[in-house]
Design an enzyme around this catalytic site. Structure first.
Site, mmCIF file in Angstrom:
data_model
loop_
_atom_site.group_PDB
_atom_site.id
_atom_site.type_symbol
_atom_site.label_atom_id
_atom_site.label_comp_id
_atom_site.label_asym_id
_atom_site.label_seq_id
_atom_site.Cartn_x
_atom_site.Cartn_y
_atom_site.Cartn_z
ATOM 1 N N CYS A 76 0.844 -1.189 0.000
ATOM 2 C CA CYS A 76 0.000 0.000 0.000
ATOM 3 C C CYS A 76 0.882 1.243 0.000
ATOM 4 O O CYS A 76 1.937 1.277 0.614
ATOM 5 C CB CYS A 76 -0.968 0.004 1.179
ATOM 6 S SG CYS A 76 -0.316 0.706 2.700
ATOM 7 N N GLU A 77 0.432 2.231 -0.757
ATOM 8 C CA GLU A 77 1.273 3.416 -0.902
ATOM 9 C C GLU A 77 1.204 4.337 0.312
ATOM 10 O O GLU A 77 2.008 5.245 0.440
ATOM 11 C CB GLU A 77 0.906 4.190 -2.168
ATOM 12 C CG GLU A 77 -0.443 4.872 -2.156
ATOM 13 C CD GLU A 77 -0.726 5.582 -3.468
ATOM 14 O OE1 GLU A 77 -0.056 5.279 -4.472
ATOM 15 O OE2 GLU A 77 -1.628 6.438 -3.476
ATOM 16 N N HIS A 78 0.266 4.096 1.205
ATOM 17 C CA HIS A 78 0.154 4.962 2.383
ATOM 18 C C HIS A 78 1.090 4.545 3.505
ATOM 19 O O HIS A 78 1.551 5.373 4.271
ATOM 20 C CB HIS A 78 -1.291 4.966 2.904
ATOM 21 C CG HIS A 78 -2.269 5.433 1.880
ATOM 22 N ND1 HIS A 78 -3.434 4.762 1.578
ATOM 23 C CD2 HIS A 78 -2.229 6.506 1.052
ATOM 24 C CE1 HIS A 78 -4.064 5.410 0.614
ATOM 25 N NE2 HIS A 78 -3.364 6.458 0.280
ATOM 26 N N HIS A 79 1.345 3.238 3.628
ATOM 27 C CA HIS A 79 2.161 2.737 4.733
ATOM 28 C C HIS A 79 3.311 1.851 4.267
ATOM 29 O O HIS A 79 4.104 1.408 5.087
ATOM 30 C CB HIS A 79 1.282 1.936 5.712
ATOM 31 C CG HIS A 79 0.093 2.697 6.208
ATOM 32 N ND1 HIS A 79 -1.143 2.627 5.607
ATOM 33 C CD2 HIS A 79 -0.023 3.579 7.230
ATOM 34 C CE1 HIS A 79 -1.988 3.415 6.249
ATOM 35 N NE2 HIS A 79 -1.340 4.011 7.234
ATOM 36 N N GLN A 117 -5.525 -0.371 -3.790
ATOM 37 C CA GLN A 117 -6.197 -1.513 -4.430
ATOM 38 C C GLN A 117 -7.098 -1.087 -5.594
ATOM 39 O O GLN A 117 -7.174 -1.770 -6.619
ATOM 40 C CB GLN A 117 -6.997 -2.276 -3.373
ATOM 41 C CG GLN A 117 -7.544 -3.601 -3.882
ATOM 42 C CD GLN A 117 -8.317 -4.344 -2.809
ATOM 43 O OE1 GLN A 117 -7.971 -4.297 -1.632
ATOM 44 N NE2 GLN A 117 -9.369 -5.028 -3.198
ATOM 45 N N HIS A 145 -5.470 -6.050 4.017
ATOM 46 C CA HIS A 145 -4.432 -5.018 4.117
ATOM 47 C C HIS A 145 -3.778 -5.066 5.490
ATOM 48 O O HIS A 145 -4.440 -4.871 6.504
ATOM 49 C CB HIS A 145 -5.050 -3.633 3.886
ATOM 50 C CG HIS A 145 -5.519 -3.425 2.479
ATOM 51 N ND1 HIS A 145 -4.957 -2.486 1.635
ATOM 52 C CD2 HIS A 145 -6.485 -4.049 1.763
ATOM 53 C CE1 HIS A 145 -5.569 -2.542 0.455
ATOM 54 N NE2 HIS A 145 -6.500 -3.476 0.506
ATOM 55 N N CYS A 147 -1.900 -2.965 6.805
ATOM 56 C CA CYS A 147 -1.955 -1.677 7.509
ATOM 57 C C CYS A 147 -3.253 -1.544 8.303
ATOM 58 O O CYS A 147 -3.326 -0.795 9.267
ATOM 59 C CB CYS A 147 -1.775 -0.507 6.543
ATOM 60 S SG CYS A 147 -3.028 -0.347 5.281
HETATM 61 ZN ZN ZN Z 1 -2.011 1.308 4.090
#
Ligand code: ZN
Length: 187
Positions: A76-79, A117, A145, A147
Protein backbone atom coordinates in the site's frame (compact mmCIF):
# COMPACT_ATOMS: atom_id res chain seq x y z
CA UNK A 1 17.78 0.93 -7.62
CA UNK A 2 21.02 1.75 -5.80
CA UNK A 3 21.27 -1.20 -3.40
CA UNK A 4 24.15 0.33 -1.42
CA UNK A 5 22.21 3.53 -0.88
CA UNK A 6 19.06 1.72 0.26
CA UNK A 7 21.17 -0.42 2.61
CA UNK A 8 22.38 2.81 4.24
CA UNK A 9 18.80 4.08 4.60
CA UNK A 10 17.62 0.85 6.22
CA UNK A 11 20.60 0.93 8.56
CA UNK A 12 19.53 4.44 9.62
CA UNK A 13 15.97 3.23 10.08
CA UNK A 14 17.15 0.39 12.33
CA UNK A 15 19.00 2.90 14.51
CA UNK A 16 15.96 5.22 14.66
CA UNK A 17 13.65 2.45 15.85
CA UNK A 18 16.10 1.68 18.65
CA UNK A 19 17.94 -1.28 17.19
CA UNK A 20 21.61 -2.05 16.89
CA UNK A 21 22.41 -2.71 13.22
CA UNK A 22 25.72 -4.32 14.27
CA UNK A 23 24.19 -7.15 16.24
CA UNK A 24 24.52 -10.55 14.66
CA UNK A 25 20.93 -11.05 13.52
CA UNK A 26 20.73 -7.64 11.84
CA UNK A 27 24.09 -7.47 10.10
CA UNK A 28 22.77 -8.52 6.73
CA UNK A 29 19.28 -7.11 7.22
CA UNK A 30 19.83 -3.82 5.34
CA UNK A 31 21.04 -5.77 2.30
CA UNK A 32 18.17 -8.25 2.51
CA UNK A 33 15.59 -5.47 2.87
CA UNK A 34 17.08 -3.60 -0.09
CA UNK A 35 16.91 -6.74 -2.25
CA UNK A 36 13.35 -7.41 -1.09
CA UNK A 37 12.23 -3.89 -2.05
CA UNK A 38 13.99 -4.17 -5.37
CA UNK A 39 11.88 -7.26 -6.11
CA UNK A 40 8.63 -5.98 -4.60
CA UNK A 41 8.81 -2.76 -6.60
CA UNK A 42 10.17 -4.37 -9.76
CA UNK A 43 7.02 -3.37 -11.64
CA UNK A 44 8.36 0.16 -12.14
CA UNK A 45 11.14 -1.15 -14.37
CA UNK A 46 8.96 -3.25 -16.64
CA UNK A 47 6.41 -2.31 -19.22
CA UNK A 48 3.40 -4.09 -20.58
CA UNK A 49 4.97 -4.88 -23.98
CA UNK A 50 7.84 -6.80 -22.36
CA UNK A 51 5.39 -8.68 -20.17
CA UNK A 52 3.11 -9.70 -23.03
CA UNK A 53 6.08 -10.43 -25.31
CA UNK A 54 3.85 -11.12 -28.31
CA UNK A 55 1.93 -13.90 -26.56
CA UNK A 56 -1.31 -12.84 -28.22
CA UNK A 57 -2.88 -15.56 -30.31
CA UNK A 58 -5.55 -15.67 -32.99
CA UNK A 59 -8.83 -17.20 -31.94
CA UNK A 60 -11.84 -18.15 -34.05
CA UNK A 61 -14.40 -17.87 -31.31
CA UNK A 62 -15.26 -14.87 -29.22
CA UNK A 63 -15.89 -16.39 -25.82
CA UNK A 64 -15.59 -15.10 -22.34
CA UNK A 65 -12.28 -16.13 -20.85
CA UNK A 66 -11.95 -16.30 -17.07
CA UNK A 67 -8.92 -16.58 -14.82
CA UNK A 68 -9.90 -17.02 -11.18
CA UNK A 69 -7.93 -16.81 -7.96
CA UNK A 70 -4.78 -15.20 -9.30
CA UNK A 71 -2.65 -14.42 -6.24
CA UNK A 72 -1.89 -10.76 -5.64
CA UNK A 73 0.82 -9.35 -3.40
CA UNK A 74 1.30 -5.60 -3.35
CA UNK A 75 2.37 -2.75 -1.07
CA UNK A 76 0.00 0.00 0.00
CA UNK A 77 1.27 3.42 -0.90
CA UNK A 78 0.15 4.96 2.38
CA UNK A 79 2.16 2.74 4.73
CA UNK A 80 4.34 0.62 2.44
CA UNK A 81 2.83 -2.43 4.12
CA UNK A 82 1.63 -5.47 2.19
CA UNK A 83 -1.85 -6.08 0.98
CA UNK A 84 -2.61 -9.44 -0.57
CA UNK A 85 -5.41 -11.60 -1.81
CA UNK A 86 -7.02 -12.86 -4.99
CA UNK A 87 -7.75 -11.34 -8.35
CA UNK A 88 -10.35 -12.63 -10.82
CA UNK A 89 -10.18 -11.52 -14.43
CA UNK A 90 -12.66 -12.08 -17.23
CA UNK A 91 -12.58 -10.76 -20.76
CA UNK A 92 -14.49 -11.19 -23.97
CA UNK A 93 -12.05 -12.06 -26.71
CA UNK A 94 -12.37 -10.46 -30.13
CA UNK A 95 -10.41 -12.87 -32.34
CA UNK A 96 -7.39 -12.61 -30.07
CA UNK A 97 -6.50 -14.28 -26.76
CA UNK A 98 -3.64 -13.73 -24.34
CA UNK A 99 -1.30 -16.60 -23.46
CA UNK A 100 -2.42 -18.30 -20.24
CA UNK A 101 0.36 -17.09 -17.97
CA UNK A 102 0.08 -13.53 -19.18
CA UNK A 103 -2.86 -12.50 -17.05
CA UNK A 104 -0.88 -13.38 -13.94
CA UNK A 105 2.11 -11.47 -15.27
CA UNK A 106 -0.04 -8.40 -15.89
CA UNK A 107 -1.22 -8.60 -12.27
CA UNK A 108 2.39 -8.74 -11.03
CA UNK A 109 3.50 -5.89 -13.30
CA UNK A 110 1.12 -3.49 -11.55
CA UNK A 111 1.13 -5.14 -8.10
CA UNK A 112 4.90 -4.75 -7.72
CA UNK A 113 4.61 -1.03 -7.19
CA UNK A 114 3.28 1.15 -4.37
CA UNK A 115 -0.45 0.90 -4.89
CA UNK A 116 -3.94 1.43 -3.71
CA UNK A 117 -6.20 -1.51 -4.43
CA UNK A 118 -8.67 0.54 -6.49
CA UNK A 119 -6.00 1.78 -8.89
CA UNK A 120 -4.36 -1.65 -9.15
CA UNK A 121 -7.73 -3.13 -10.15
CA UNK A 122 -8.39 -0.59 -12.88
CA UNK A 123 -4.83 -0.70 -14.24
CA UNK A 124 -5.14 -4.47 -14.69
CA UNK A 125 -8.52 -4.09 -16.42
CA UNK A 126 -7.24 -1.41 -18.79
CA UNK A 127 -4.12 -3.39 -19.66
CA UNK A 128 -6.11 -6.54 -20.47
CA UNK A 129 -8.59 -4.51 -22.56
CA UNK A 130 -5.78 -2.90 -24.51
CA UNK A 131 -3.45 -5.89 -24.95
CA UNK A 132 -6.10 -8.50 -25.73
CA UNK A 133 -8.12 -6.09 -27.82
CA UNK A 134 -11.08 -7.38 -25.81
CA UNK A 135 -14.59 -6.02 -26.22
CA UNK A 136 -15.14 -6.16 -22.48
CA UNK A 137 -13.13 -6.77 -19.32
CA UNK A 138 -14.03 -7.34 -15.69
CA UNK A 139 -11.61 -7.49 -12.79
CA UNK A 140 -12.59 -8.21 -9.19
CA UNK A 141 -10.00 -8.13 -6.44
CA UNK A 142 -10.36 -9.21 -2.81
CA UNK A 143 -7.49 -8.27 -0.50
CA UNK A 144 -6.50 -8.03 3.14
CA UNK A 145 -4.43 -5.02 4.12
CA UNK A 146 -1.78 -5.41 6.80
CA UNK A 147 -1.96 -1.68 7.51
CA UNK A 148 -5.52 -2.31 8.70
CA UNK A 149 -4.84 -5.64 10.37
CA UNK A 150 -1.63 -4.86 12.30
CA UNK A 151 -2.16 -1.19 13.12
CA UNK A 152 -4.83 1.50 13.05
CA UNK A 153 -8.27 -0.04 13.34
CA UNK A 154 -6.83 -3.57 13.77
CA UNK A 155 -9.63 -5.22 11.88
CA UNK A 156 -8.27 -8.72 11.45
CA UNK A 157 -10.83 -10.18 9.12
CA UNK A 158 -11.89 -7.39 6.83
CA UNK A 159 -11.48 -8.08 3.16
CA UNK A 160 -11.66 -5.20 0.74
CA UNK A 161 -13.31 -5.88 -2.59
CA UNK A 162 -12.76 -3.67 -5.63
CA UNK A 163 -13.92 -4.06 -9.19
CA UNK A 164 -13.33 -2.51 -12.57
CA UNK A 165 -15.66 -3.31 -15.45
CA UNK A 166 -15.04 -2.02 -18.95
CA UNK A 167 -16.62 -2.16 -22.42
CA UNK A 168 -19.38 -4.68 -23.08
CA UNK A 169 -19.15 -6.04 -19.53
CA UNK A 170 -20.14 -2.61 -18.34
CA UNK A 171 -22.89 -1.97 -20.88
CA UNK A 172 -24.46 -5.44 -21.23
CA UNK A 173 -26.23 -6.87 -18.21
CA UNK A 174 -26.17 -10.44 -19.54
CA UNK A 175 -22.42 -10.38 -20.13
CA UNK A 176 -21.77 -8.93 -16.69
CA UNK A 177 -24.05 -11.50 -15.07
CA UNK A 178 -22.17 -14.29 -16.87
CA UNK A 179 -18.87 -12.87 -15.66
CA UNK A 180 -20.06 -12.67 -12.05
CA UNK A 181 -21.49 -16.16 -12.22
CA UNK A 182 -18.23 -17.54 -13.58
CA UNK A 183 -16.12 -15.94 -10.91
CA UNK A 184 -18.79 -17.01 -8.43
CA UNK A 185 -18.99 -13.71 -6.68
CA UNK A 186 -21.77 -11.23 -6.26
CA UNK A 187 -21.29 -7.50 -6.28
ZN1 ZN B 1 -2.01 1.31 4.09
Amino acid sequence: MDIKKVEGLIRELLIEIGEDPEREGLKKTPYRVAKAYEFLTGGYKKNIKEVINNAVFESEVNNMIIARDIEVYSLCEHHMLPFFGKCHIGYIAENKVLGVSKLARIVDLFARRLQIQERLTSQIAEAVMEEAGASGVGVVMECRHLCMMMRGVEKQNSVMTTSSVLGSLRTEDAARAEFLQLINRQL
